[in-house]
Design a protein around this motif. Structure first.
Motif, PDB file in Angstrom:
ATOM      1  N   GLU A 284       8.627 -70.929   6.454  1.00 12.13           N
ATOM      2  CA  GLU A 284       7.688 -70.516   7.505  1.00 12.13           C
ATOM      3  C   GLU A 284       7.974 -69.117   8.027  1.00 12.13           C
ATOM      4  O   GLU A 284       7.179 -68.549   8.778  1.00 12.13           O
ATOM      5  CB  GLU A 284       7.737 -71.520   8.661  1.00 12.13           C
ATOM      6  N   GLY A 285       9.106 -68.529   7.662  1.00 12.14           N
ATOM      7  CA  GLY A 285       9.377 -67.139   8.000  1.00 12.14           C
ATOM      8  C   GLY A 285      10.265 -66.914   9.203  1.00 12.14           C
ATOM      9  O   GLY A 285      10.300 -65.810   9.753  1.00 12.14           O
ATOM     10  N   ASN A 286      11.036 -67.945   9.622  1.00 16.30           N
ATOM     11  CA  ASN A 286      11.897 -67.777  10.795  1.00 16.30           C
ATOM     12  C   ASN A 286      12.975 -66.719  10.578  1.00 16.30           C
ATOM     13  O   ASN A 286      13.213 -65.876  11.436  1.00 16.30           O
ATOM     14  CB  ASN A 286      12.544 -69.116  11.169  1.00 16.30           C
ATOM     15  N   LEU A 287      13.636 -66.778   9.412  1.00 14.09           N
ATOM     16  CA  LEU A 287      14.667 -65.773   9.131  1.00 14.09           C
ATOM     17  C   LEU A 287      14.042 -64.398   8.950  1.00 14.09           C
ATOM     18  O   LEU A 287      14.566 -63.397   9.436  1.00 14.09           O
ATOM     19  CB  LEU A 287      15.445 -66.158   7.873  1.00 14.09           C
ATOM     20  N   ARG A 288      12.922 -64.350   8.257  1.00 18.00           N
ATOM     21  CA  ARG A 288      12.241 -63.067   8.035  1.00 18.00           C
ATOM     22  C   ARG A 288      11.923 -62.400   9.365  1.00 18.00           C
ATOM     23  O   ARG A 288      12.166 -61.206   9.545  1.00 18.00           O
ATOM     24  CB  ARG A 288      10.946 -63.294   7.247  1.00 18.00           C
ATOM     25  N   SER A 289      11.396 -63.162  10.312  1.00 21.05           N
ATOM     26  CA  SER A 289      11.021 -62.594  11.616  1.00 21.05           C
ATOM     27  C   SER A 289      12.237 -62.040  12.344  1.00 21.05           C
ATOM     28  O   SER A 289      12.179 -60.946  12.928  1.00 21.05           O
ATOM     29  CB  SER A 289      10.334 -63.662  12.477  1.00 21.05           C
ATOM     30  N   LEU A 290      13.356 -62.784  12.308  1.00 21.14           N
ATOM     31  CA  LEU A 290      14.563 -62.334  12.999  1.00 21.14           C
ATOM     32  C   LEU A 290      15.106 -61.062  12.373  1.00 21.14           C
ATOM     33  O   LEU A 290      15.355 -60.063  13.062  1.00 21.14           O
ATOM     34  CB  LEU A 290      15.619 -63.437  12.954  1.00 21.14           C
ATOM     35  N   TYR A 291      15.284 -61.070  11.048  1.00 18.42           N
ATOM     36  CA  TYR A 291      15.874 -59.911  10.384  1.00 18.42           C
ATOM     37  C   TYR A 291      14.947 -58.703  10.406  1.00 18.42           C
ATOM     38  O   TYR A 291      15.394 -57.562  10.539  1.00 18.42           O
ATOM     39  CB  TYR A 291      16.242 -60.264   8.941  1.00 18.42           C
ATOM     40  N   THR A 292      13.642 -58.951  10.313  1.00 17.87           N
ATOM     41  CA  THR A 292      12.683 -57.845  10.366  1.00 17.87           C
ATOM     42  C   THR A 292      12.697 -57.185  11.738  1.00 17.87           C
ATOM     43  O   THR A 292      12.575 -55.959  11.848  1.00 17.87           O
ATOM     44  CB  THR A 292      11.264 -58.348  10.029  1.00 17.87           C
ATOM     45  N   SER A 293      12.837 -57.995  12.800  1.00 22.01           N
ATOM     46  CA  SER A 293      12.864 -57.424  14.159  1.00 22.01           C
ATOM     47  C   SER A 293      14.079 -56.522  14.339  1.00 22.01           C
ATOM     48  O   SER A 293      13.976 -55.442  14.934  1.00 22.01           O
ATOM     49  CB  SER A 293      12.863 -58.540  15.207  1.00 22.01           C
ATOM     50  N   TRP A 294      15.235 -56.946  13.818  1.00 22.76           N
ATOM     51  CA  TRP A 294      16.429 -56.100  13.901  1.00 22.76           C
ATOM     52  C   TRP A 294      16.219 -54.797  13.137  1.00 22.76           C
ATOM     53  O   TRP A 294      16.557 -53.718  13.620  1.00 22.76           O
ATOM     54  CB  TRP A 294      17.644 -56.838  13.337  1.00 22.76           C
ATOM     55  N   ARG A 295      15.679 -54.914  11.941  1.00 23.15           N
ATOM     56  CA  ARG A 295      15.471 -53.730  11.116  1.00 23.15           C
ATOM     57  C   ARG A 295      14.477 -52.768  11.768  1.00 23.15           C
ATOM     58  O   ARG A 295      14.685 -51.553  11.773  1.00 23.15           O
ATOM     59  CB  ARG A 295      14.972 -54.141   9.728  1.00 23.15           C
ATOM     60  N   GLU A 296      13.404 -53.307  12.340  1.00 25.80           N
ATOM     61  CA  GLU A 296      12.406 -52.454  12.990  1.00 25.80           C
ATOM     62  C   GLU A 296      12.992 -51.725  14.186  1.00 25.80           C
ATOM     63  O   GLU A 296      12.691 -50.542  14.423  1.00 25.80           O
ATOM     64  CB  GLU A 296      11.205 -53.301  13.416  1.00 25.80           C
ATOM     65  N   ASN A 297      13.854 -52.399  14.943  1.00 28.35           N
ATOM     66  CA  ASN A 297      14.508 -51.749  16.089  1.00 28.35           C
ATOM     67  C   ASN A 297      15.364 -50.578  15.630  1.00 28.35           C
ATOM     68  O   ASN A 297      15.355 -49.498  16.241  1.00 28.35           O
ATOM     69  CB  ASN A 297      15.372 -52.758  16.848  1.00 28.35           C
ATOM     70  N   LEU A 298      16.109 -50.800  14.544  1.00 28.30           N
ATOM     71  CA  LEU A 298      16.980 -49.734  14.033  1.00 28.30           C
ATOM     72  C   LEU A 298      16.166 -48.608  13.403  1.00 28.30           C
ATOM     73  O   LEU A 298      16.538 -47.433  13.518  1.00 28.30           O
ATOM     74  CB  LEU A 298      17.964 -50.315  13.015  1.00 28.30           C
ATOM     75  N   VAL A 299      15.063 -48.947  12.751  1.00 26.51           N
ATOM     76  CA  VAL A 299      14.195 -47.917  12.159  1.00 26.51           C
ATOM     77  C   VAL A 299      13.603 -47.046  13.261  1.00 26.51           C
ATOM     78  O   VAL A 299      13.486 -45.815  13.109  1.00 26.51           O
ATOM     79  CB  VAL A 299      13.079 -48.569  11.312  1.00 26.51           C
TER      80      VAL A 299
END
Length: 442
Positions: free
Chosen positions: A151-166
């Motif tokens: 369902e994308g729970n891990l994707r959402s968490l890791y993507t949010s971290w990456r977007e913050n750093l980007v």
């Protein structure tokens, strides 16, 4: 033009129904050549009961249900078809053989359907691996977390971290282009706060998930104790079958024996070990050494002793493993309750299946205490942990006191590390390894 691929998505062998999956540009041509369906009027997601024929002839192979999924609204994002035919070896061999006769159509490689879905942005790598975990799931907890990952729970968490750093990286890149300007204090504070918050969340995620890889591989429970204490009998009572040899002769169990079990929806590996005692037998000594090694690796140790001996057993070997030991007094059917040395220990009779449910309930409660089922985001693969640790290492070295180019590089490497998890960077070197572990029809 990439080849159209096909594969059997169900187990090969005799069955009522089997599913053959096809994906690629030649799907409609295959349907036209091998069925009576008019591809000019074919409707996506409609089931057609039709004849399956040899390519370009009327020779009948089977009667089957055919479904067509038009790109991009399919699992792979390409034109896809499923043939639901009878599961005899003759039908499968002849149908797969006919598919191989089409030009630029070939048998799929392991995981290739999911790999194409990834390339066509139908899923990210965590969702693809969640799908693999769901296929391999043997317990309800494994099923639950695999579905959450899909369902994308891990994707959402890791993507949010990456977007913050980007976002932070974009600020630094802007100031690299204008070296004569200093970073404003308020922006500097925002950058440091974002990096600090991301570091804290990643650390917590890593610390809270030390045991979560066990969800895939199983929680390790070792039964340890003196020779002839009833370890093998307890194993048989827990698995509810005669899985290991039971004998009154001390030292019968020479090697560690692993048995897989579902306990309350959790995958568990129970290990029967050699009885720990002084011995001159070199083979038995080797078994005792293996037992000690298994104890050191265990999540839970069941320390079992013979209560009928009316003497304290020396569990000094378990010193240092406090918090993961369950003490069990066995053979209570041979002794009165008042003569049991330690009444706080679980009292059982493995021979007569007495007290076994209590042990199972305690094991489940210990696992639940160390495994938060309320969390939606669990590290279920070692590569996730390694990538997050790599990201954290780069964030730890980040500092605005450095040259701005070096600080930006730290963030760039951190972003890349997280991107390896979801596939947001060039990761061709790991894709074949990931999808190569899938079954052929997936």
């Amino acid at each position: 033009m990439s080849a159209t691929i096909y594969a059997l998505s169900t187990v090969y062998g005799k069955s009522g129904v089997a599913v053959i999956r096809i994906s690629g540009n030649a799907v409609l041509n295959i349907i036209s050549e091998m069925t009576n369906i008019d591809i000019k009027t074919i409707k996506p997601r409609h089931a057609y009961f039709t004849s399956i024929k040899k390519k370009g002839s009327e020779d009948l192979l089977d009667k089957a249900v055919v479904l067509y999924f038009k790109a991009p609204h399919s699992f792979t994002g390409e034109d896809t078809a499923e043939i639901q035919c009878h599961g005899s070896k003759a039908v499968l061999s002849s149908t797969l053989g006919e598919l191989s006769k089409f030009e630029n159509v070939r048998l799929a490689e392991p995981g290739e359907f999911s790999k194409r879905a990834f390339y066509n942005q139908k899923m990210d790598l965590t969702e693809a691996e969640g799908l693999a975990d769901l296929i391999d799931a043997e317990t309800s907890e494994q099923q639950k977390y695999a579905l959450r990952q899909i369902e994308g729970n891990l994707r959402s968490l890791y993507t949010s971290w990456r977007e913050n750093l980007v976002n932070v990286l974009s600020y630094l890149e802007a100031f690299i282009d204008f070296p004569e300007e200093d970073i404003p204090e308020n922006l500097s504070e925002e950058i440091l706060n974002t990096v600090f918050k991301t570091k804290t969340e990643i650390k917590q995620h890593l610390q809270n998930n030390n045991v979560n890889e066990r969800l895939r591989n199983g929680f390790r429970i070792v039964i340890a104790g003196e020779a002839n204490a009833g370890k093998s009998s307890l194993i048989n009572a827990l698995v509810k079958r005669n899985a290991v040899i039971v004998s009154d002769i001390a030292g019968t169990t020479r090697d560690a024996i692993d048995l897989n079990l579902d306990m309350g929806g959790y995958p568990v590996i129970i290990t029967d070990t050699a009885g720990i005692r002084e011995t001159d037998n070199p083979i038995e000594k080797q078994g005792i050494d293996i037992a000690k090694e298994k104890i050191s690796e265990a999540d839970i140790v069941i320390a079992i002793y013979d209560a009928s001996k009316n003497e304290k057993y020396n569990f000094s070997i378990l010193k240092g493993y406090k918090g993961k030991i369950i003490y069990v007094a066995n053979k209570v059917d041979k002794v009165s309750h008042k003569n049991i040395i330690n009444k706080s220990h679980i009292q059982i009779s493995a021979k007569y299946n007495q007290g076994i449910d209590e042990i199972v309930n305690i094991i489940i409660s210990i696992i639940k205490e160390n495994f938060s089922s309320s969390s939606n985001c669990l590290i279920t693969r070692i590569r996730y942990r390694k990538a997050l640790e790599e990201c954290l290492d780069n964030l730890e070295t980040f500092s605005l006191d450095k040259e701005i180019e070096l600080a930006a590089e730290d963030l760039r490497l951190a972003c890349r590390a997280i991107g390896k998890i979801t596939g947001n960077v060039e990761v061709d070197e790991i894709l074949d390894k990931i999808f190569g572990s899938f079954c052929i029809g997936k």
